[in-house]
Motif scaffolding. Structure first.
Motif, short mmCIF file in Angstrom:
data_model
loop_
_atom_site.label_atom_id
_atom_site.label_comp_id
_atom_site.label_asym_id
_atom_site.label_seq_id
_atom_site.Cartn_x
_atom_site.Cartn_y
_atom_site.Cartn_z
N GLY A 103 -10.86 -2.96 9.86
CA GLY A 103 -9.50 -3.25 10.28
C GLY A 103 -8.49 -2.90 9.20
N THR A 104 -8.81 -3.27 7.96
CA THR A 104 -7.94 -2.92 6.84
C THR A 104 -7.79 -1.42 6.71
OG1 THR A 104 -8.67 -4.91 5.65
CG2 THR A 104 -7.60 -3.19 4.35
N ALA A 105 -8.91 -0.71 6.79
CA ALA A 105 -8.88 0.75 6.65
C ALA A 105 -8.03 1.39 7.73
CB ALA A 105 -10.30 1.31 6.69
N MET A 106 -8.14 0.94 8.94
CA MET A 106 -7.37 1.53 10.04
C MET A 106 -5.87 1.28 9.86
SD MET A 106 -9.36 3.25 12.07
CE MET A 106 -8.93 3.28 13.84
N ASP A 107 -5.50 0.10 9.37
CA ASP A 107 -4.10 -0.17 9.09
C ASP A 107 -3.59 0.70 7.94
OD1 ASP A 107 -3.96 -2.03 11.11
OD2 ASP A 107 -4.09 -3.78 9.78
N GLN A 108 -4.42 0.89 6.92
CA GLN A 108 -4.03 1.74 5.80
C GLN A 108 -3.92 3.21 6.23
OE1 GLN A 108 -7.21 0.42 3.24
NE2 GLN A 108 -5.83 -0.82 1.97
N VAL A 109 -4.80 3.63 7.12
CA VAL A 109 -4.74 5.01 7.63
C VAL A 109 -3.41 5.26 8.33
CG1 VAL A 109 -5.70 6.52 9.42
CG2 VAL A 109 -7.20 5.45 7.74
N GLU A 110 -2.90 4.27 9.02
CA GLU A 110 -1.60 4.42 9.69
C GLU A 110 -0.52 4.76 8.66
OE1 GLU A 110 0.66 5.02 12.79
OE2 GLU A 110 -1.41 4.31 13.03
N ILE A 111 -0.62 4.19 7.47
CA ILE A 111 0.32 4.50 6.40
C ILE A 111 0.02 5.87 5.80
CG2 ILE A 111 1.12 3.79 4.09
CD1 ILE A 111 0.44 0.87 4.99
N LEU A 112 -1.27 6.16 5.56
CA LEU A 112 -1.67 7.43 4.96
C LEU A 112 -1.27 8.63 5.81
CD1 LEU A 112 -5.24 6.79 3.51
CD2 LEU A 112 -3.36 7.89 2.30
N TYR B 188 0.82 -1.21 0.00
CA TYR B 188 0.00 0.00 0.00
C TYR B 188 0.86 1.27 0.00
CZ TYR B 188 -3.99 3.02 1.10
OH TYR B 188 -4.96 3.99 1.05
N GLY B 189 1.84 1.32 0.89
CA GLY B 189 2.69 2.50 0.97
C GLY B 189 3.48 2.75 -0.29
N SER B 190 4.00 1.70 -0.91
CA SER B 190 4.80 1.87 -2.12
C SER B 190 3.93 2.32 -3.30
CB SER B 190 5.54 0.58 -2.46
OG SER B 190 4.64 -0.48 -2.75
N VAL B 191 2.69 1.84 -3.37
CA VAL B 191 1.78 2.28 -4.43
C VAL B 191 1.47 3.77 -4.25
CG1 VAL B 191 -0.57 2.08 -5.35
CG2 VAL B 191 0.77 0.02 -4.89
N LEU B 192 1.20 4.20 -3.02
CA LEU B 192 0.93 5.61 -2.78
C LEU B 192 2.12 6.48 -3.17
CD1 LEU B 192 -0.91 5.64 0.68
CD2 LEU B 192 -1.89 5.49 -1.62
N ALA B 193 3.31 6.03 -2.81
CA ALA B 193 4.52 6.79 -3.15
C ALA B 193 4.70 6.88 -4.67
CB ALA B 193 5.73 6.15 -2.50
N GLN B 194 4.42 5.78 -5.35
CA GLN B 194 4.57 5.75 -6.80
C GLN B 194 3.61 6.70 -7.48
OE1 GLN B 194 3.13 2.43 -9.78
NE2 GLN B 194 5.01 1.72 -8.79
#
Length: 304
Positions: free
Chosen positions: A90-99, A64-70
């Motif tokens: 749960g998925t959304a909250m983990d992704q928010v930590e990256i966002l 997820y993080g690498s796609v956002l950076a790209q």
């Protein structure tokens, strides 16, 4: 990449909902995504929403993080990129930590009816926004996912950057939920979320003055031309433009909006989208042949 957002941004551009280009090993391809983004930007469209068409439903947390950076790296400085999160809490909250560590000004919560109730969606959005520190896009895709009271309360709480409304109706002019929302929520937050097909009706009947689209990825200048015609009140021109999108849209409706668009971008020669990320799959050769014809015709029209 644009790092701020206001509802006024929604009026400047059609909101493209592109596929995410991947290589043969399912890795997100910076080169091919750049080709697609530049094609869309060249047509005057500079808001891109990476959601269902990009199959963010099945994206792995590890990438997820690498796609956002790209995506941030390849977008022009005045292009607004909006990534999706979820659909599960749960998925959304983990992704928010990256966002939280990025400069993306908002994100969209993907919807699901499988394990949700309107009050639960309200609670999820509030918790996501509290953790992210930014409002998010509320995607109203199905009847029963949220109700008017939930929408109103989330808007009042400042939790919603905008609303993607995409409940499919047999007659888009008859839509009690959209009518209720448009009467109770600032219309500047409302976006028609089902492509060019109902955009004119949503504009004239419900005052929704922005729309998302998938076929804009093939013919971006023509979709933007449709938006400008609506803004000018040139509804006959807008209708004639809308009709030119129907061959490709009819295929999307018949087979799968996500799968058809994924193939269309590749078969038109715009960018190599790669294999369909599971849980999706490839469409058969006959369907792809029809998609190729419609996509190539749309691209030729775009370039005419």
């Amino acid at each position: 990449m644009q790092t701020t957002f206001s509802p006024a941004d929604l009026r400047r551009s059609v909101i493209a909902v592109p596929p995410l280009c991947r290589d043969a090993n399912f890795k997100s391809s910076a080169a091919e995504n750049a080709k697609l983004i530049k094609h869309i930007e060249a047509g005057g469209v500079n808001i891109l929403l990476y959601g269902g068409n990009a199959n963010f439903y099945n994206i792995s947390l590890s990438e997820y993080g690498s796609v956002l950076a790209q995506l941030e790296e390849v977008a022009a400085k005045d292009t607004l990129i909006i990534p999706a999160i979820g659909p599960f809490f749960g998925t959304a909250m983990d992704q928010v930590e990256i966002l939280k560590g990025t400069r993306y000004p908002t994100a969209m919560l993907l919807p699901t009816l499988a394990v949700s109730k309107p009050e639960g969606v309200r609670e999820a959005v509030l918790r996501i926004v509290e953790k992210l520190g930014r409002p998010i896009v509320l995607y109203v895709k199905d009847e029963g996912y949220v109700n008017l009271e939930v929408v109103k309360s989330l808007v009042a709480a400042g939790a919603v950057s905008w609303i993607k409304y995409a409940v499919v109706r047999q007659d888009p002019a008859v839509d009690p939920l959209l009518e209720a929302i448009s009467n109770e929520v600032p219309r500047e937050l409302l976006v028609s979320g089902i492509g060019e097909q109902p955009a004119i009706i949503h504009w004239k009947k419900f005052g929704v003055q922005a729309f998302t689209a998938g076929c804009v990825c093939v013919a971006p200048n023509r979709s933007q031309e449709l938006l400008l015609a609506l803004q000018a009140g040139e509804f006959d021109k807008a209708e004639s433009l809308r009709e030119r999108f129907l061959p490709l849209e009819d295929l999307r409706n018949a087979y799968s909006p996500i799968q058809v668009l994924h193939h269309a971008v590749k078969l038109a020669g715009i960018a190599e989208t790669g294999p369909q990320l599971p849980l999706l799959s490839e469409l058969d050769a006959d369907k792809q042949a029809a998609i190729a014809r419609a996509a190539q015709d749309a691209l030729a029209w775009s370039r005419a």
